[in-house]
Design a protein around this motif. Structure first.
Motif, PDB file in Angstrom:
ATOM      1  N   LYS A  26     -43.145  49.653  13.505  1.00 24.73           N
ATOM      2  CA  LYS A  26     -43.058  51.292  13.823  1.00 24.73           C
ATOM      3  C   LYS A  26     -42.434  51.056  13.195  1.00 24.73           C
ATOM      4  CE  LYS A  26     -45.995  52.299  17.019  1.00 24.73           C
ATOM      5  NZ  LYS A  26     -47.568  53.382  16.934  1.00 24.73           N
ATOM      6  N   TYR A  62     -43.238  44.342  16.009  1.00 24.94           N
ATOM      7  CA  TYR A  62     -43.989  45.618  17.387  1.00 24.94           C
ATOM      8  C   TYR A  62     -42.698  46.998  16.522  1.00 24.94           C
ATOM      9  CZ  TYR A  62     -44.377  49.372  19.753  1.00 24.94           C
ATOM     10  OH  TYR A  62     -44.730  51.111  20.168  1.00 24.94           O
ATOM     11  N   ILE A 122     -48.170  42.958  24.010  1.00 18.17           N
ATOM     12  CA  ILE A 122     -48.834  42.843  22.264  1.00 18.17           C
ATOM     13  C   ILE A 122     -49.848  41.919  21.337  1.00 18.17           C
ATOM     14  CG2 ILE A 122     -47.811  42.970  19.764  1.00 18.17           C
ATOM     15  CD1 ILE A 122     -44.852  43.870  21.114  1.00 18.17           C
ATOM     16  N   CYS A 134     -42.972  38.995  19.285  1.00 21.80           N
ATOM     17  CA  CYS A 134     -44.209  39.999  19.441  1.00 21.80           C
ATOM     18  C   CYS A 134     -43.175  41.942  19.485  1.00 21.80           C
ATOM     19  CB  CYS A 134     -44.695  40.211  20.271  1.00 21.80           C
ATOM     20  SG  CYS A 134     -45.874  38.324  20.125  1.00 21.80           S
TER      21      CYS A 134
END
Length: 81
Positions: free
Chosen positions: A45, A41, A6, A37
């Motif tokens: 999402k 993420y 990431i 990370c």
């Protein structure tokens, strides 16, 4: 040398100091990530997926997007908190 897929850092996370972990079925140098990370993420999402589709909303918190296997051990615990 492994690096976070990431943020691309190869050592501990710059801000939190969390180590690189790979608690899925990725092999070789892929799949390594910092828990911080992964959480960032997953939040991003999940916000894109919205709450209309609960399976899509929860998937980034449970499953590696690279190998499609569930996270295990410390990564799973970090993401659940």
């Amino acid at each position: 040398r492994p690096c976070c897929w990431i943020c691309l850092d190869s050592g501990p996370h710059a801000e939190s100091g969390s180590p690189l972990r790979r608690e899925c079925s990725c092999r070789g140098l892929s799949g390594y990530a910092h828990s911080d990370c992964l959480a960032r993420y997953a939040r991003r999402k999940s916000s894109i997926a919205g709450t209309a589709d609960l399976a899509a909303f929860g998937r980034p918190w449970d499953v590696c997007p690279n190998c499609s296997q569930s996270y295990r051990n410390e990564v799973a615990m970090d993401l659940s908190s």
